[in-house]
Scaffold this active site. Structure first.
Site, PDB file in Angstrom:
ATOM      1  N   VAL A  11       0.825  -1.216   0.000  1.00  0.00           N
ATOM      2  CA  VAL A  11       0.000   0.000   0.000  1.00  0.00           C
ATOM      3  C   VAL A  11       0.861   1.270   0.000  1.00  0.00           C
ATOM      4  O   VAL A  11       0.595   2.219  -0.746  1.00  0.00           O
ATOM      5  CB  VAL A  11      -0.973  -0.009   1.203  1.00  0.00           C
ATOM      6  CG1 VAL A  11      -1.763   1.287   1.269  1.00  0.00           C
ATOM      7  CG2 VAL A  11      -1.912  -1.208   1.123  1.00  0.00           C
ATOM      8  N   GLY A 128     -11.255  -1.212  -0.155  1.00  0.00           N
ATOM      9  CA  GLY A 128     -10.142  -0.883  -1.057  1.00  0.00           C
ATOM     10  C   GLY A 128     -10.361   0.458  -1.737  1.00  0.00           C
ATOM     11  O   GLY A 128     -10.433   1.503  -1.084  1.00  0.00           O
ATOM     12  N   ILE A 130     -13.028   1.568  -3.257  1.00  0.00           N
ATOM     13  CA  ILE A 130     -14.427   2.040  -3.361  1.00  0.00           C
ATOM     14  C   ILE A 130     -14.644   3.221  -2.412  1.00  0.00           C
ATOM     15  O   ILE A 130     -14.394   3.092  -1.219  1.00  0.00           O
ATOM     16  CB  ILE A 130     -15.426   0.933  -2.946  1.00  0.00           C
ATOM     17  CG1 ILE A 130     -15.180  -0.364  -3.693  1.00  0.00           C
ATOM     18  CG2 ILE A 130     -16.860   1.410  -3.119  1.00  0.00           C
ATOM     19  CD1 ILE A 130     -16.011  -1.534  -3.161  1.00  0.00           C
ATOM     20  N   GLY A 181      -1.001  -9.383  -3.913  1.00  0.00           N
ATOM     21  CA  GLY A 181      -0.960  -8.344  -2.874  1.00  0.00           C
ATOM     22  C   GLY A 181      -2.317  -8.066  -2.254  1.00  0.00           C
ATOM     23  O   GLY A 181      -2.519  -7.002  -1.681  1.00  0.00           O
ATOM     24  N   GLU A 184      -3.820 -10.319   3.685  1.00  0.00           N
ATOM     25  CA  GLU A 184      -3.131  -9.759   4.843  1.00  0.00           C
ATOM     26  C   GLU A 184      -1.805 -10.486   5.040  1.00  0.00           C
ATOM     27  O   GLU A 184      -1.617 -11.603   4.545  1.00  0.00           O
ATOM     28  CB  GLU A 184      -3.994  -9.944   6.100  1.00  0.00           C
ATOM     29  CG  GLU A 184      -5.315  -9.224   6.037  1.00  0.00           C
ATOM     30  CD  GLU A 184      -5.140  -7.729   5.828  1.00  0.00           C
ATOM     31  OE1 GLU A 184      -4.554  -7.072   6.689  1.00  0.00           O
ATOM     32  OE2 GLU A 184      -5.573  -7.220   4.781  1.00  0.00           O
ATOM     33  N   LYS A 199     -13.956  -4.466   9.188  1.00  0.00           N
ATOM     34  CA  LYS A 199     -14.561  -3.529   8.239  1.00  0.00           C
ATOM     35  C   LYS A 199     -16.040  -3.292   8.545  1.00  0.00           C
ATOM     36  O   LYS A 199     -16.518  -2.157   8.436  1.00  0.00           O
ATOM     37  CB  LYS A 199     -14.367  -4.049   6.814  1.00  0.00           C
ATOM     38  CG  LYS A 199     -12.886  -3.993   6.392  1.00  0.00           C
ATOM     39  CD  LYS A 199     -12.628  -4.776   5.126  1.00  0.00           C
ATOM     40  CE  LYS A 199     -11.186  -4.648   4.660  1.00  0.00           C
ATOM     41  NZ  LYS A 199     -10.831  -5.593   3.589  1.00  0.00           N
TER      42      LYS A 199
HETATM   43  N1  HSE Z   1      -6.757  -8.429   2.836  1.00  0.00           N
HETATM   44  C1  HSE Z   1      -7.715  -7.422   2.499  1.00  0.00           C
HETATM   45  C2  HSE Z   1      -8.703  -8.015   1.503  1.00  0.00           C
HETATM   46  C3  HSE Z   1      -7.017  -6.234   1.928  1.00  0.00           C
HETATM   47  O1  HSE Z   1      -8.404  -9.064   0.927  1.00  0.00           O
HETATM   48  O2  HSE Z   1      -9.775  -7.454   1.312  1.00  0.00           O
HETATM   49  C4  HSE Z   1      -7.888  -5.030   1.738  1.00  0.00           C
HETATM   50  O3  HSE Z   1      -8.377  -4.544   2.970  1.00  0.00           O
END
Ligand code: HSE
Length: 403
Positions: A11, A128, A130, A181, A184, A199
Site C-alpha cells: 500500500v 479498497g 471504493i 498483494g 493480509e 470492516k
Molecule cells: N486483505 C484485504 C482483503 C485487503 O483481501 O480485502 C484489503 O483490505
C-alpha cells in the site's frame, strides 16, 4: 504540501507510485505540489525507486514541522496506532488504510484528531478503492441506516470465485491472492473473517456512531465451505458469499456479524466476483444504495489514500463524527438472529432429520448426506435442533444462512 508515508509495502509503495505518476494533475488540482518527503521503512528494498526517501526513525517525521500529513500504511496495531496517535498529537493529519487500527482504536484517534483540529481519515480501510465511508458519513447521513450487507474482503471473494468458477484448490487460490498483494500479512485474518469483521465494525460505527469491539461480533470465515455446498447453492439459484452485515432491529439495537451467506443470484451482491467488493446500504429514506469496486490491491487502495489526501489538501472539513465505544445493550444478542438456513447433515437416518427439521425443504442430495433448506429460525432454535441431531448421532456437515 509535504507528506510522510509510514511503510513501503504493497500500500505504501502504491501510494508513492500514484503521487509520482499523477503528480502534475494533483498539483494542478490542489494548487501546488504534493511531495513525499520521507518514507518510514526499516527494511532494505534494493529495487525500490524511493530509497532516497527512506528513514528508519519515526522521530525524524514527527518532529519535522514541514510534514503536515502522515500516511500510515504499516498494517498491524503496533506501532501503527502509536505513530498515528503521536502524529495527531503533533498536529499532523493522518490518513490510513489500516482497518485493524481504526477498528481497535478509532474512538480515541478520532477524539484526539478533533481536539487537535486535524483530520483522521481512513477511506482505504474498507472496500479498497471504493469510496464508501465518505458517502456513508456525509451524503447518506440524513438517513437512519437500517442495514448494511457487504462483500468486504477481496481475498476470500477471490478464493471463492477461483475455487468455484475455475476449479482451483483453496491453497492455490489463496497463494494467487497473496501474490497479487490482496491478502493480509497473516491470511488467517482474511479466511477466518477477521478482516471483514473489522470492516463491518467501521461501517457500523459510521452508520450508528457506536464502535463495537471486534471480539463481540459473531464472526465466521470461509474455511468450512465445501464444494458440495457451492454446487447445491448454485443449482438452487444462489451464490455463496462471505458477508459482513449490520441489521438494525425495531428496538433500535443492531445485529453485527460476518458469515458466509447464500445470496440469491437476482441480488447484485451475488454477481460480485474476484477481488471486487460490494456494499449494499439501506437507508430509511434513500432505500438501497450499492457501492462496487476493487476491494484490495496496491492501486485501488492508493486511490482511496490519495483521495483522502486531496480532501486534506483542499481544506476539507472532518466528515467523521465522534464515535463512542459500544456498551451493553447496543448490540442485540446474536442468538435471536433469525434466518433461513441451508444444512447438510451426515451420519444420520433421514427419519431423524425429518423429525427434528420437519418443516424444512429436503433437497436431492449427494450420497452420504442430506441437504435441506429450513424456514426462518433463530440461532438459538437452530442450536437446539443441532444438539438434538447430534444426540441421535447426526453430524452437521455444513450450515450456511440465507440472505
Ligand atoms: N486483505 C484485504 C482483503 C485487503 O483481501 O480485502 C484489503 O483490505
Amino acid at each position: 504540501m509535504q507528506v510522510a508515508i509510514l511503510g513501503c509495502g504493497v500500500v505504501g509503495r502504491g501510494t508513492a507510485d500514484l503521487l509520482t505518476a499523477n503528480a502534475e494533475a494533483i498539483a494542478a488540482r490542489v494548487g501546488g505540489p504534493v511531495t513525499v518527503k520521507y518514507i518510514l521503512e526499516r527494511r532494505e528494498i534494493p529495487d525500490c525507486p524511493y530509497q532516497a526517501l527512506f528513514v528508519k526513525d519515526f522521530e525524524t517525521i514527527v518532529s519535522d514541522p514541514e510534514v503536515s500529513v502522515v500516511i500510515e500504511a504499516m498494517g498491524g496495531s503496533h506501532p501503527a496506532y502509536d505513530f498515528s496517535l503521536r502524529a495527531l498529537e503533533a498536529g499532523k493529519h493522518v490518513i490510513t488504510s489500516n482497518k485493524e487500527v481504526v477498528a481497535n482504536f478509532g474512538v480515541d484517534l478520532l477524539r484526539v484528531a478533533r481536539e487537535k483540529g486535524v483530520l483522521y481519515l481512513f477511506e482505504a480501510s474498507v472496500g479498497g478503492g471504493i469510496p464508501v465511508l465518505h458517502p456513508l458519513a456525509s451524503d447518506l447521513s440524513g438517513n437512519l441506516i437500517d442495514s448494511i450487507s457487504g462483500i468486504l474482503n477481496g481475498t476470500t471473494n477471490y478464493i471463492l470465485t477461483r475455487m468455484y468458477e475455475a476449479g482451483a484448490s483453496f491453497a492455490d487460490a489463496l497463494a494467487e491472492a497473496q501474490e497479487k498483494g490482496y491478502a493480509e500479512a497473516n491470511p488467517a485474518a482474511d479466511v477466518e473473517g477477521l478482516d471483514a469483521c473489522r470492516k463491518i465494525a467501521i461501517l457500523a460505527a459510521i452508520a450508528t456512531g457506536t464502535l463495537v469491539r471486534t471480539g463481540d461480533i459473531h464472526t465466521e470465515g470461509i474455511t468450512a465451505i465445501r464444494s458440495a455446498d457451492v454446487s447445491a447453492a448454485s443449482s438452487l439459484g444462489y451464490a455463496v458469499k462471505l458477508l459482513g452485515r449490520m441489521v438494525r432491529t425495531a428496538a433500535g439495537e443492531f445485529f453485527l456479524m460476518v458469515a458466509p451467506f447464500l445470496v440469491d443470484k437476482a441480488n447484485p451482491l451475488a454477481g460480485i466476483s474476484d477481488v471486487f467488493n460490494g456494499v449494499m446500504i439501506h437507508g430509511n429514506f434513500v432505500d438501497n444504495v450499492l457501492f462496487y469496486g476493487r476491494g484490495a490491491g496496491a492501486c485501488p487502495t492508493a486511490s482511496a489514500m490519495v483521495g483522502d489526501l486531496l480532501h486534506v489538501a483542499l481544506g476539507g472539513a472532518p466528515y467523521h463524527s465522534a464515535w463512542r465505544a459500544a456498551e451493553e445493550g447496543d448490540l442485540t444478542d446474536f442468538s435471536y438472529f433469525a434466518a433461513r438456513r441451508y444444512l447438510a447433515v451426515g451420519d444420520c437416518e433421514r427419519n431423524s432429520v425429518e423429525v427434528i427439521f420437519g418443516d424444512a425443504e429436503f433437497l436431492a442430495s449427494p450420497a452420504g448426506e442430506i441437504q435441506l433448506l429450513t424456514p426462518p429460525m433463530s440461532e438459538r432454535e437452530y442450536e437446539d435442533k443441532a444438539t438434538r441431531l447430534s444426540s441421535c448421532g447426526g453430524k452437521i456437515l455444513s450450515h450456511i444462512r440465507i440472505l
